[in-house]
Structure formats: C-alpha cells, structure tokens
Design a protein around this motif. Structure first.
Motif, PDB file in Angstrom:
ATOM      1  N   VAL A 119       0.862  -1.173   0.000  1.00 38.61           N
ATOM      2  CA  VAL A 119       0.000   0.000   0.000  1.00 38.61           C
ATOM      3  C   VAL A 119       0.900   1.224   0.000  1.00 38.61           C
ATOM      4  CG1 VAL A 119      -1.661   1.361   1.344  1.00 38.61           C
ATOM      5  CG2 VAL A 119      -1.962  -1.115   1.128  1.00 38.61           C
ATOM      6  N   ALA A 120       0.610   2.160  -0.900  1.00 35.24           N
ATOM      7  CA  ALA A 120       1.361   3.413  -0.987  1.00 35.24           C
ATOM      8  C   ALA A 120       0.505   4.522  -0.386  1.00 35.24           C
ATOM      9  CB  ALA A 120       1.704   3.730  -2.434  1.00 35.24           C
ATOM     10  N   ASN A 121       0.919   5.016   0.783  1.00 38.08           N
ATOM     11  CA  ASN A 121       0.267   6.157   1.429  1.00 38.08           C
ATOM     12  C   ASN A 121       0.901   7.423   0.850  1.00 38.08           C
ATOM     13  OD1 ASN A 121      -1.229   4.490   3.173  1.00 38.08           O
ATOM     14  ND2 ASN A 121       0.328   4.550   4.780  1.00 38.08           N
ATOM     15  N   VAL A 122       0.169   8.132  -0.013  1.00 41.08           N
ATOM     16  CA  VAL A 122       0.674   9.326  -0.689  1.00 41.08           C
ATOM     17  C   VAL A 122       0.084  10.563  -0.006  1.00 41.08           C
ATOM     18  CG1 VAL A 122       0.725  10.621  -2.864  1.00 41.08           C
ATOM     19  CG2 VAL A 122       0.821   8.110  -2.901  1.00 41.08           C
ATOM     20  N   ILE A 123       0.943  11.462   0.465  1.00 40.53           N
ATOM     21  CA  ILE A 123       0.454  12.703   1.076  1.00 40.53           C
ATOM     22  C   ILE A 123       0.126  13.673  -0.059  1.00 40.53           C
ATOM     23  CG2 ILE A 123       0.904  14.557   2.732  1.00 40.53           C
ATOM     24  CD1 ILE A 123       0.869  11.684   3.941  1.00 40.53           C
ATOM     25  N   GLY A 124      -1.171  13.765  -0.364  1.00 41.06           N
ATOM     26  CA  GLY A 124      -1.608  14.582  -1.488  1.00 41.06           C
ATOM     27  C   GLY A 124      -2.791  15.471  -1.164  1.00 41.06           C
ATOM     28  N   GLN A 125      -2.956  15.720   0.119  1.00 41.88           N
ATOM     29  CA  GLN A 125      -4.112  16.493   0.570  1.00 41.88           C
ATOM     30  C   GLN A 125      -3.676  17.399   1.708  1.00 41.88           C
ATOM     31  OE1 GLN A 125      -7.410  13.849   1.401  1.00 41.88           O
ATOM     32  NE2 GLN A 125      -8.235  15.246   2.920  1.00 41.88           N
ATOM     33  N   ARG A 126      -4.043  18.674   1.648  1.00 40.07           N
ATOM     34  CA  ARG A 126      -3.723  19.648   2.707  1.00 40.07           C
ATOM     35  C   ARG A 126      -4.928  19.738   3.634  1.00 40.07           C
ATOM     36  NH1 ARG A 126      -0.253  21.811   5.856  1.00 40.07           N
ATOM     37  NH2 ARG A 126      -0.530  24.002   6.316  1.00 40.07           N
ATOM     38  N   GLY A 127      -4.770  19.246   4.855  1.00 41.35           N
ATOM     39  CA  GLY A 127      -5.876  19.256   5.798  1.00 41.35           C
ATOM     40  C   GLY A 127      -6.985  18.308   5.377  1.00 41.35           C
ATOM     41  N   THR A 128      -8.179  18.542   5.925  1.00 42.19           N
ATOM     42  CA  THR A 128      -9.292  17.631   5.645  1.00 42.19           C
ATOM     43  C   THR A 128     -10.564  18.340   5.205  1.00 42.19           C
ATOM     44  OG1 THR A 128      -9.965  17.664   7.974  1.00 42.19           O
ATOM     45  CG2 THR A 128      -8.434  15.919   7.299  1.00 42.19           C
ATOM     46  N   LYS A 129     -10.571  19.655   5.224  1.00 36.51           N
ATOM     47  CA  LYS A 129     -11.798  20.387   4.904  1.00 36.51           C
ATOM     48  C   LYS A 129     -11.541  21.459   3.847  1.00 36.51           C
ATOM     49  CE  LYS A 129     -13.870  19.879   9.519  1.00 36.51           C
ATOM     50  NZ  LYS A 129     -14.261  18.549   9.311  1.00 36.51           N
ATOM     51  N   THR A 130     -12.598  21.759   3.089  1.00 37.21           N
ATOM     52  CA  THR A 130     -12.522  22.841   2.120  1.00 37.21           C
ATOM     53  C   THR A 130     -12.497  24.166   2.867  1.00 37.21           C
ATOM     54  OG1 THR A 130     -13.667  21.565   0.438  1.00 37.21           O
ATOM     55  CG2 THR A 130     -13.722  23.961   0.196  1.00 37.21           C
ATOM     56  N   GLY A 131     -11.567  25.018   2.480  1.00 39.33           N
ATOM     57  CA  GLY A 131     -11.430  26.315   3.141  1.00 39.33           C
ATOM     58  C   GLY A 131     -11.301  27.420   2.122  1.00 39.33           C
ATOM     59  N   SER A 132     -10.729  28.514   2.554  1.00 40.14           N
ATOM     60  CA  SER A 132     -10.593  29.680   1.675  1.00 40.14           C
ATOM     61  C   SER A 132      -9.696  29.405   0.474  1.00 40.14           C
ATOM     62  CB  SER A 132     -10.056  30.869   2.463  1.00 40.14           C
ATOM     63  OG  SER A 132      -8.791  30.553   3.007  1.00 40.14           O
TER      64      SER A 132
END
Length: 156
Positions: A77-90
């Motif tokens: 399994v390749a855990n790729v860090i491709g997301q900033r935080g978890t919620k839509t923001g400004s």
C-alpha cells in the motif's frame, strides 16, 4: 505504453497477477478515519498503523511524500500525502495536485523496481475534493507513460 484500465470493484482486492501496489491519497493532518482508508483498515491494520507512526515522528512526512507498507507477500500500500488538511477552506478543497504528481512519480519508480502494477480508486477525488479530469493526466504521465500498468476501481 499501457493505459489506464477501469473496473467496477474494490481497489483493496487488486485484479492482477504478480506484485501490486495499492495507491491512495492521505492528508497531511494525521487524520485517518473517512473514505477509502476505512476499506484499507478493514482489510489490513498495517497501513493505518504505519501512517499514524509516520505522522507522529514527522520524519519525511510532507506533501508529495510516499510511504510504502507491505500488507501481503505481493501487495504493497502506498500512502501518498496529497491532501492539505481535511476540509474545504478559503484556498479551496484539500486536494493538492502538485503533491499527487510528486507522489505518483515515487510510486512509479517503486512499481518499476518491483515489476508491479498499480491499483487505486479515483485518488484525490473523494473527500479531498479533486477532479478526475485533473488527476487522470497525472496518472497517465507519471505511471502509464513510464510503462506501469494502472487499474482504477469504481466501487459499487
């Protein structure tokens, strides 16, 4: 040059012979508890345990980084860090296309080293809020064009 094969099914049960890498996108906030990761955790404890330990140490934990976790003899399994935080923001949805691209380069290199195929849901397009029309060309460029066979699963 192989293209992307699309299948209806479960990406945690890759449909191929030989060595396989299951690729998915993780956030940079240490959160693991919604979306595709639930399917991974239901099948194997290792990817979540490794991700949480990686986040806790911070060692190399950054956008675009990849952690490879062996879960079966021929499955990683390749855990790729491709997301900033978890919620839509400004600044928009959490997806970070540049980080996904960087991560896919690393996944592609490892796949070639292992002689592996890559299997994934439509990464970055669920809770991360991304658009497949933007992710698909990244998969093509960094995996398919380097000779890596890719299967994308749409869960029913």
């Amino acid at each position: 040059m192989p293209g992307i094969t699309y299948l209806k099914g479960d990406a945690t049960c890759p449909q191929a012979k030989g060595t396989k890498i299951i690729c998915h996108v993780c956030n940079d906030a240490g959160g693991w508890g919604k979306g595709f990761v639930l399917a991974l955790s239901a099948r194997w404890a290792g990817p979540e345990t490794a991700y949480r330990a990686w986040y806790a140490t911070g060692d190399g934990f950054a956008p675009g980084a990849v952690q490879f976790v062996p879960v079966e003899r021929y499955i990683w399994v390749a855990n790729v860090i491709g997301q900033r935080g978890t919620k839509t923001g400004s600044s928009g949805p959490p997806v970070r296309y540049d980080a996904i691209a960087k991560g896919l380069q690393v996944v592609g290199q490892r796949a070639l080293e292992l002689g592996a195929s890559v299997h994934m849901p439509r990464i970055g397009c669920g809770l991360a809020g991304g658009q497949w029309a933007k992710v698909e060309p990244l998969v093509q460029r960094h995996l398919c064009e380097t000779g890596v066979a890719v299967t994308v699963y749409d869960f029913e």
